[in-house]
Design a protein around this motif. Structure first.
Motif, PDB file in Angstrom:
ATOM      1  N   LYS A 107      -4.457   1.538  26.690  1.00 51.25           N
ATOM      2  CA  LYS A 107      -4.956   1.877  28.028  1.00 51.25           C
ATOM      3  C   LYS A 107      -5.891   3.088  27.993  1.00 51.25           C
ATOM      4  O   LYS A 107      -6.977   3.066  28.583  1.00 51.25           O
ATOM      5  CB  LYS A 107      -3.771   2.149  28.950  1.00 51.25           C
ATOM      6  CG  LYS A 107      -4.151   2.526  30.374  1.00 51.25           C
ATOM      7  CD  LYS A 107      -2.907   2.692  31.225  1.00 51.25           C
ATOM      8  CE  LYS A 107      -2.040   3.816  30.723  1.00 51.25           C
ATOM      9  NZ  LYS A 107      -0.819   3.980  31.541  1.00 51.25           N
ATOM     10  N   TRP A 108      -5.465   4.143  27.275  1.00 51.53           N
ATOM     11  CA  TRP A 108      -6.304   5.346  27.204  1.00 51.53           C
ATOM     12  C   TRP A 108      -7.650   5.026  26.553  1.00 51.53           C
ATOM     13  O   TRP A 108      -8.692   5.489  27.023  1.00 51.53           O
ATOM     14  CB  TRP A 108      -5.589   6.439  26.399  1.00 51.53           C
ATOM     15  CG  TRP A 108      -4.352   6.976  27.062  1.00 51.53           C
ATOM     16  CD1 TRP A 108      -3.078   6.903  26.590  1.00 51.53           C
ATOM     17  CD2 TRP A 108      -4.261   7.641  28.316  1.00 51.53           C
ATOM     18  NE1 TRP A 108      -2.202   7.481  27.469  1.00 51.53           N
ATOM     19  CE2 TRP A 108      -2.896   7.951  28.540  1.00 51.53           C
ATOM     20  CE3 TRP A 108      -5.192   8.015  29.283  1.00 51.53           C
ATOM     21  CZ2 TRP A 108      -2.448   8.603  29.679  1.00 51.53           C
ATOM     22  CZ3 TRP A 108      -4.747   8.670  30.427  1.00 51.53           C
ATOM     23  CH2 TRP A 108      -3.400   8.953  30.617  1.00 51.53           C
ATOM     24  N   ASN A 109      -7.617   4.248  25.486  1.00 49.24           N
ATOM     25  CA  ASN A 109      -8.862   3.921  24.799  1.00 49.24           C
ATOM     26  C   ASN A 109      -9.747   3.012  25.647  1.00 49.24           C
ATOM     27  O   ASN A 109     -10.972   3.156  25.643  1.00 49.24           O
ATOM     28  CB  ASN A 109      -8.548   3.268  23.452  1.00 49.24           C
ATOM     29  CG  ASN A 109      -8.097   4.281  22.419  1.00 49.24           C
ATOM     30  OD1 ASN A 109      -8.909   5.014  21.865  1.00 49.24           O
ATOM     31  ND2 ASN A 109      -6.801   4.343  22.167  1.00 49.24           N
ATOM     32  N   ALA A 110      -9.139   2.074  26.373  1.00 44.65           N
ATOM     33  CA  ALA A 110      -9.926   1.204  27.254  1.00 44.65           C
ATOM     34  C   ALA A 110     -10.617   2.008  28.343  1.00 44.65           C
ATOM     35  O   ALA A 110     -11.789   1.762  28.674  1.00 44.65           O
ATOM     36  CB  ALA A 110      -9.018   0.143  27.871  1.00 44.65           C
ATOM     37  N   ARG A 111      -9.923   2.973  28.906  1.00 45.63           N
ATOM     38  CA  ARG A 111     -10.526   3.811  29.952  1.00 45.63           C
ATOM     39  C   ARG A 111     -11.640   4.687  29.386  1.00 45.63           C
ATOM     40  O   ARG A 111     -12.671   4.899  30.023  1.00 45.63           O
ATOM     41  CB  ARG A 111      -9.446   4.660  30.616  1.00 45.63           C
ATOM     42  CG  ARG A 111      -8.479   3.841  31.475  1.00 45.63           C
ATOM     43  CD  ARG A 111      -7.302   4.682  31.937  1.00 45.63           C
ATOM     44  NE  ARG A 111      -7.730   5.734  32.857  1.00 45.63           N
ATOM     45  CZ  ARG A 111      -7.900   5.550  34.169  1.00 45.63           C
ATOM     46  NH1 ARG A 111      -7.683   4.367  34.708  1.00 45.63           N
ATOM     47  NH2 ARG A 111      -8.285   6.548  34.936  1.00 45.63           N
ATOM     48  N   ASP A 112     -11.431   5.206  28.174  1.00 46.67           N
ATOM     49  CA  ASP A 112     -12.494   5.986  27.530  1.00 46.67           C
ATOM     50  C   ASP A 112     -13.745   5.139  27.339  1.00 46.67           C
ATOM     51  O   ASP A 112     -14.871   5.581  27.615  1.00 46.67           O
ATOM     52  CB  ASP A 112     -12.025   6.516  26.176  1.00 46.67           C
ATOM     53  CG  ASP A 112     -11.066   7.690  26.313  1.00 46.67           C
ATOM     54  OD1 ASP A 112     -10.938   8.224  27.431  1.00 46.67           O
ATOM     55  OD2 ASP A 112     -10.439   8.058  25.299  1.00 46.67           O
ATOM     56  N   MET A 113     -13.560   3.916  26.870  1.00 47.42           N
ATOM     57  CA  MET A 113     -14.701   3.044  26.636  1.00 47.42           C
ATOM     58  C   MET A 113     -15.387   2.670  27.951  1.00 47.42           C
ATOM     59  O   MET A 113     -16.615   2.604  28.035  1.00 47.42           O
ATOM     60  CB  MET A 113     -14.270   1.773  25.900  1.00 47.42           C
ATOM     61  CG  MET A 113     -13.815   1.998  24.469  1.00 47.42           C
ATOM     62  SD  MET A 113     -13.507   0.453  23.593  1.00 47.42           S
ATOM     63  CE  MET A 113     -15.170  -0.156  23.380  1.00 47.42           C
ATOM     64  N   ALA A 114     -14.594   2.427  28.987  1.00 50.08           N
ATOM     65  CA  ALA A 114     -15.159   2.022  30.278  1.00 50.08           C
ATOM     66  C   ALA A 114     -16.053   3.094  30.880  1.00 50.08           C
ATOM     67  O   ALA A 114     -16.972   2.781  31.653  1.00 50.08           O
ATOM     68  CB  ALA A 114     -14.030   1.683  31.243  1.00 50.08           C
ATOM     69  N   GLY A 115     -15.844   4.344  30.520  1.00 46.59           N
ATOM     70  CA  GLY A 115     -16.657   5.423  31.060  1.00 46.59           C
ATOM     71  C   GLY A 115     -17.847   5.794  30.207  1.00 46.59           C
ATOM     72  O   GLY A 115     -18.605   6.705  30.557  1.00 46.59           O
ATOM     73  N   ASP A 116     -18.044   5.110  29.103  1.00 42.14           N
ATOM     74  CA  ASP A 116     -19.126   5.430  28.172  1.00 42.14           C
ATOM     75  C   ASP A 116     -20.148   4.305  28.162  1.00 42.14           C
ATOM     76  O   ASP A 116     -19.786   3.118  28.198  1.00 42.14           O
ATOM     77  CB  ASP A 116     -18.552   5.629  26.766  1.00 42.14           C
ATOM     78  CG  ASP A 116     -19.603   5.995  25.753  1.00 42.14           C
ATOM     79  OD1 ASP A 116     -19.864   7.200  25.604  1.00 42.14           O
ATOM     80  OD2 ASP A 116     -20.165   5.079  25.127  1.00 42.14           O
TER      81      ASP A 116
END
Length: 977
Positions: free
Chosen positions: A768-777
């Motif tokens: 989840k944390w990595n998916a959110r990081d990617m979604a903001g980049d």
């Protein structure tokens, strides 16, 4: 007659209206005190403090005897002196409804005349319009030294009637006017010199009485309307670049200003013990990285880049945690960080050298932390060439149970006042007890105050059931002087020191007996004093360099440095000392001496490095600069460092990487490329290469970025991206280098995150944390959408992606995302008093926070680093404060997170946080966490924005119940990242 003799010593000079306000606030303070669980009506044991079982805390004094105490000192008669900050940050706090002194802030004198364990009298020593929230006080003889940026002010009381006869601006030019990150307290050292420090709100351009000028600064601005201009990379008259916060030393005559350590953020106070050791705590800006440490002379504490033009955020490596990055751990020449105390707001600090509290407390360092409602205790011990702080304990705290494990009780939140205990200082009394000043406020830091009454308290920490007496003082007889010299109160023993030193050689026999005292600290004091007693005294101290006690040897050497014209003979002898601590002390002493004379000694000292001592390496880095190449060549010729880099021992590797002369870029490249060398050693070589500022170093790093060794390639790519934005900016034509380092680094980072999302062995939270990081980049968003289109992403992750991806900086990503996700949008207004009344659920608050806030913020151990880290925020702010920050994000922007708008000559605009500001380039970090480096020559406009970069709560569609849940969740946070 001196104008200070006519100084108003009461409220009688205030206007009629202000007099009424003050009388009312005094009455309200008294009523407020009675309502508190430990108010002034009970001068006995304070039952609601947690401290060791053999000690007790009693309420020694409270408002209205004084208000808002920022700092304390104890004079030779045991009286407590207080600097008040009633007029605290009036640019941020209401001076109409808050207690306010129109004539300026005050210095107060409090005394327990009948020795019953509580103060009966309080009087004003001085009230002065030049005192605007002073943060430091020292009472040395008949001089009262007050630290209040931009000045150190000395008030002299010639006839000891507690009314100053004259006022002198002792030093001026310090930055930080009306700012928390400013000038702090003076303390007299065991050598008779004055030590003090200042925070990083520069610039500090200060000329001493001999004409020597300090020039120090950084890119830090903000925090107050007066801190508008600052810069790093300034050169002082010693030819060195000092940056950030500074520890300083000066003679009582105003001459000999010297930097004792630098590159802090805001060390509130420096403590110096009888050996001459400096101790400090330092304040973080991520609520996870406060620290307490021993400070080596000349030490680089590592907050900014070495030249002060970049924040630590700009220098953070992808593999570093916040604490390591915050203090630039791993950079050549930076000292070890010390103890990570976590979230907080460190304040006063002292080392206890007496035995009244008990033998087990002798040698402890007591460090107050206003943000954590605690006075920490440490028992430091020498460790190789430095000090290890030892295990941190909660010596005194107002919190329930263990401070670090405090559990929030939501239903009782607004009734609890134990978190209002804000220790601003801790000092040792002449009776051997401790005094702790309590600012007492619901908030701390950020130039805020929530207590309009200015209420404050002073506690006395003493052995349980006992009342140690204030000793009589006799500074005329030798018996009285020796007794005073042995006292644990700093400025009483300093008074005895100065008197005995003035008597010269006649005192040698009396002082010599103290060298055998059972108290090691008194032995050390005697070494310093002996060195001031003429030729005979110096001869005695010279003999002590053969002492069996390594700490006495090092103290003797420190003392001899101040009184011996030629220290090199002694330094050469001690270069063979069996103690690494002594040898490191010798290294430090050589820094400012002619290199042609120190080179053979430095070579010997470098050869004796043990291969595992960060303090020793930091000292070598400082004293070998700028002659690293010559020392390295000599070490190679002496076979200390093998010519073949693949044959380097760990010792040779450490020394080579610390010195990193430009001639061995090839050697670092060879080590980094060898698969038979352990990866930590290869990483060390890559880092050393990154600190060589030559075209060849860049070229070697480009070669490493194409290595078949995956981790080597990734680290080299990072360094290319990073160094391109600062020291390597002009070394190569980046358009012809064949790579875009920053883009390549981001691509590699996002690939790693995608692999984690697709790894079934990882927990859901990690995905989840990595998916959110990617979604903001921008790059990560494109990769993520491609994986969604291929049905590789679990449906469970969709809600967390959807709430971030529509904020992606790439319009193409946002447009594509609408084909897979639903965009949330709600507009709401909120009433904080009503939200506070709602019952709330921590579990729901956690889910809401994770869903909406972690692209920018971390709470606990996961999240983004764009905005401030919110781990343990519940130990610093109450529910109303957190709700206000969420609902009105622009009303209190955290220092260092003021958004900027940069416009260039090409028409591009960049919006985000300014994290580096150098002569050739500036770097801005946008809301997606990406950095943009721009040549300063292309900047046409740069404007600090008034509004926070953080969206308002309505943008997330929060209901009032949602906000209550999120605030409650944040209040439970207690584990630092």
């Amino acid at each position: 007659m001196s104008p200070f003799k006519e100084n108003d010593q009461s409220f009688k000079g205030e206007s009629f209206v202000m007099k009424g306000v003050l009388r009312f606030t005094c009455l309200m303070s008294f009523i407020f005190c009675l309502a508190c669980s430990s108010g002034p009506a009970d001068h006995g044991v304070v039952a609601d403090f947690n401290l060791p079982d053999d000690l007790e805390a009693t309420l020694w004094a409270t408002s209205p005897m004084f208000y808002n105490p920022t700092n304390m000192d104890v004079d030779i008669n045991g009286r407590v002196w207080i600097t008040e900050a009633v007029n605290y940050r009036t640019f941020n706090n209401d001076s109409i409804h808050n207690l306010h002194h129109s004539k300026g802030d005050r210095v107060m004198i409090l005394e327990d005349k009948d020795h019953d364990g509580k103060a009966e009298t309080s009087k004003v020593f001085i009230q002065d319009k030049d005192l605007v929230s002073p943060l430091g006080i020292a009472v040395i003889g008949n001089k009262v030294i007050v630290s209040c940026s931009p000045n150190i002010i000395v008030y002299t009381d010639d006839n000891h009637d507690d009314i100053p006869d004259k006022k002198e601006i002792f030093l001026t030019g310090f930055g930080g006017l009306d700012h928390d990150h400013s000038l702090h307290a003076v303390v007299e050292g065991p050598d008779g010199l004055w030590y003090f420090n200042t925070g990083n709100a520069g610039p500090h351009i200060v000329k001493d009485h001999a004409g020597w000028t300090l020039r120090a600064g950084s890119l830090y601005t903000g925090g107050s309307p007066y801190n508008k201009t600052n810069k790093g990379n300034m050169v002082s008259d010693d030819g060195k670049v000092w940056v950030g916060g500074l520890a300083l030393r000066i003679g009582p005559d105003g001459k000999g200003l010297k930097v004792m350590g630098h590159n802090f953020r805001n060390s509130y106070e420096s403590a110096i013990d009888s050996y001459g050791n400096l101790w400090q705590n330092d304040n973080d800006d991520q609520v996870v990285a406060c620290r307490t440490s021993w400070l080596m002379e000349g030490g680089n504490a590592g907050y900014f880049s070495n030249d002060g033009t970049r924040y630590w955020q700009a220098d953070q490596r992808p593999w570093q945690d916040i604490f390591a990055a915050h203090w630039h751990q791993g950079d050549p020449g930076v000292m070890p960080a010390g103890d990570k105390s976590g979230a907080g707001a460190p304040t006063g600090i002292v080392r206890y050298e007496g035995d009244v509290l008990g033998a087990q407390y002798q040698g402890m360092v007591f460090s107050a932390d206003a943000g954590r409602n605690v006075v920490f205790g440490y028992k430091p011990e020498p460790d190789r060439s430095g000090y290890a702080m030892g295990t941190r304990s909660n010596f005194l705290t107002s919190l329930i149970g263990d401070n670090a494990g405090y559990v929030w009780n939501d239903s009782a939140q607004n009734a609890k006042t134990e978190k209002w205990f804000r220790p601003s200082d801790v000092v040792v009394g002449t009776d051997g007890t401790l005094f702790v000043a309590d600012w007492y406020d619901p908030v701390v830091g950020g130039h805020q105050m929530g207590d309009s009454l200015g209420y404050g308290r002073i506690y006395r920490i003493k052995p349980k059931g006992k009342n140690p007496e204030t000793p009589p003082v006799d500074l005329k007889s030798w018996t009285g002087l020796i007794k005073a010299f042995r006292n644990p109160a700093i400025h009483l023993r300093a008074a005895a020191f100065n008197e005995m030193a003035s008597r010269g050689e006649v005192g040698v026999s009396n002082v010599k007996a103290l060298l055998k005292d059972n108290n090691k600290f008194i032995q050390a004091r005697a070494v310093w004093l002996m060195s001031k007693l003429g030729k005979k005294g110096v001869e005695e101290v010279t003999g002590l360099i053969d002492s069996k006690d390594s700490m006495i040897r090092s103290t003797a050497f420190r003392a001899l440095r101040q009184v011996t014209p030629d220290i090199l003979t002694i330094a050469s002898k001690l270069a063979n000392d069996t103690s690494a601590f002594v040898r490191r002390e010798v290294i430090v002493s050589l820094r400012d001496l002619p290199f042609d004379k120190t080179k053979p000694i430095l070579l010997k000292l470098a050869s004796s490095y043990d291969g595992s001592d960060g303090w020793y390496l930091a000292a070598l880095a400082s004293s070998c600069h700028p002659h690293e190449q010559e020392i390295y060549d000599a070490l190679v010729n002496a076979d200390v460092v093998n010519k073949d880099p693949l044959a380097w021992s760990p010792k040779a590797s450490d020394i080579s990487c610390t010195l990193h002369p430009s001639s061995i870029a090839d050697a670092f490249s060879i080590r980094a490329s060898d698969s038979l060398i352990a990866m930590p050693e290869r990483s060390k070589a890559i880092t050393a290469l990154a600190f060589i500022n030559t075209t060849k170093a860049v070229e070697k790093m480009i070669e490493l970025s194409k290595s078949s060794l995956k981790q080597v390639a990734e680290e080299a790519t990072y360094w290319l991206s990073f160094r391109q934005s600062n020291d390597w900016f002009s070394l190569v034509d980046w358009t012809k280098s064949g790579i875009n380092p920053e883009h390549e680094r981001n691509v590699a980072t996002m690939k790693v995150k995608l692999r984690k999302i697709l790894d079934d062995s990882l927990p859901f939270d990690e995905k989840k944390w990595n998916a959110r990081d990617m979604a903001g980049d921008a790059v990560g968003g494109q990769m993520l959408l491609s994986a969604v289109a291929d049905h590789k992403i679990s449906n469970e992750l969709y809600p967390f992606i959807a709430d971030i991806i529509f904020k992606n900086p790439d319009p193409a990503v946002r447009i594509q995302a609408s084909g897979y996700f639903v965009k949330p949008r709600v507009s709401i207004s909120y009433a904080i008093p009503e939200i506070v009344k709602l019952s709330s659920q921590v579990s729901n608050g956690m889910l809401l926070f994770e869903k909406n806030c972690t692209v920018c913020h971390t709470a606990g151990k996961k999240g983004g680093d764009v905005g401030p880290n919110l781990s343990t925020i519940g130990q610093k702010f109450d529910k109303e404060g957190i709700l206000d920050a969420i609902i009105n994000p622009s009303s209190g922007i955290v220092f260092g997170y003021e958004p900027w708008l940069i416009t260039t000559s090409t028409g591009e605009s960049f919006y985000g946080f300014l994290i580096a500001d150098g002569e050739k380039s500036i770097t801005i970090k946008d809301i997606a966490g990406r950095t943009h480096t721009v040549a300063t020559t292309s900047v046409t406009s740069r404007k600090k924005q008034e509004n926070s970069i953080m969206p308002e709560a309505s943008a997330f569609g929060f209901t009032e119940q949602d906000l209550a849940d999120v605030a409650t969740y944040l209040l439970t946070q207690k584990t630092a990242n």
